[in-house]
Design a protein around this motif. Structure first.
Motif, short mmCIF file in Angstrom:
data_model
loop_
_atom_site.label_atom_id
_atom_site.label_comp_id
_atom_site.label_asym_id
_atom_site.label_seq_id
_atom_site.Cartn_x
_atom_site.Cartn_y
_atom_site.Cartn_z
N TYR A 36 0.62 -1.14 -0.06
CA TYR A 36 -0.18 -0.06 -0.12
C TYR A 36 1.09 1.15 0.15
O TYR A 36 0.82 2.15 -0.65
CB TYR A 36 -1.13 -0.10 1.34
CG TYR A 36 -1.57 1.50 1.18
CD1 TYR A 36 -2.65 1.47 0.56
CD2 TYR A 36 -1.32 2.16 2.22
CE1 TYR A 36 -3.54 2.87 0.87
CE2 TYR A 36 -2.11 3.41 2.40
CZ TYR A 36 -3.10 3.69 1.46
OH TYR A 36 -3.73 4.92 1.60
N ALA A 37 1.98 1.28 0.75
CA ALA A 37 2.77 2.32 1.02
C ALA A 37 3.59 2.91 -0.62
O ALA A 37 3.63 3.88 -0.93
CB ALA A 37 3.87 2.24 2.04
N GLN A 39 2.09 1.77 -3.52
CA GLN A 39 1.38 1.93 -4.80
C GLN A 39 0.75 3.40 -4.46
O GLN A 39 0.43 4.14 -5.25
CB GLN A 39 0.12 1.02 -4.75
CG GLN A 39 0.52 -0.41 -5.06
CD GLN A 39 1.00 -0.13 -6.51
OE1 GLN A 39 2.13 -0.15 -6.91
NE2 GLN A 39 -0.02 -0.24 -7.43
N SER A 40 0.45 3.83 -3.01
CA SER A 40 -0.02 4.95 -2.91
C SER A 40 0.82 6.27 -3.17
O SER A 40 0.61 7.38 -3.01
CB SER A 40 -0.61 5.10 -1.37
OG SER A 40 0.43 5.06 -0.31
N MET A 42 3.40 6.95 -0.82
CA MET A 42 3.89 7.51 0.19
C MET A 42 5.38 6.80 0.47
O MET A 42 6.09 7.86 1.24
CB MET A 42 3.16 6.73 1.74
CG MET A 42 1.71 7.33 1.61
SD MET A 42 0.91 6.65 3.08
CE MET A 42 1.39 5.41 3.65
N SER A 46 5.08 9.26 -6.04
CA SER A 46 4.04 8.82 -6.83
C SER A 46 4.65 8.37 -8.45
O SER A 46 5.67 9.09 -8.61
CB SER A 46 3.06 9.79 -6.95
OG SER A 46 3.36 10.85 -7.57
#
Length: 161
Positions: A36-37, A39-40, A42, A46
């Protein structure tokens, strides 16, 4: 003593699987959180920012022309197990000098033919000597055509038969 053996057998049979389950749950949670980190954005920024940063204006290609040199077949004589050398190349030329270099191709062929006939057959058979041979041929070509007109010699075919 029999009582001690029974206690030891019971203790070894009742090992808990709880540490294994906890480790598996933590590994899955860590993997999911890391995914998640990334892909988002963070972590590592990006994808849009990376694409914007990597877009750099490319320099225009230099005006380079490749002038083909007629193929040469050179008789090596009886000095070698190979009888012939088949050689084909191209000259990397600045576009402004293409006509001058093309007009001098007969001289370039003469220089290459004379040099390759004079080279020792052992040098022709040695694969590591090709770099040195190429440098020698390029230097001779640059002497014939004039400094700065021919940038490089590209060997397209170098076959001993």
């Amino acid at each position: 003593m029999a009582d001690e053996e029974e206690v030891e057998e019971e203790g070894s049979k009742k090992k808990s699987k709880m540490p294994l389950i906890i480790g598996l749950v933590l590994a899955l949670a860590g993997g999911g959180g890391g995914f998640y980190a990334v892909q988002s954005g963070m972590l590592f920024g990006s994808h849009e920012e990376a694409a914007a940063d990597s877009h750099v204006e490319a320099e225009p290609m230099p005006n380079v022309v490749f002038v083909p040199v007629d193929p040469l077949i050179i008789n090596l004589g009886g000095r070698s197990r190979n009888q012939f050398l088949r050689f084909r190349s191209s000259l990397e030329v600045d576009g402004a000098y293409e006509a001058e270099v093309t007009a001098l191709l007969p001289r370039v062929l003469d220089i290459l033919n004379g040099y390759l006939r004079a080279v020792d057959v052992k040098d022709l058979e040695d694969p590591s000597a090709l770099i040195r041979l190429r440098a020698q041929m390029l230097r001779r070509i640059q002497t014939v055509t004039g400094e700065g007109q021919v940038k490089d010699l590209l060997i397209m075919e170098f076959v001993l038969n």
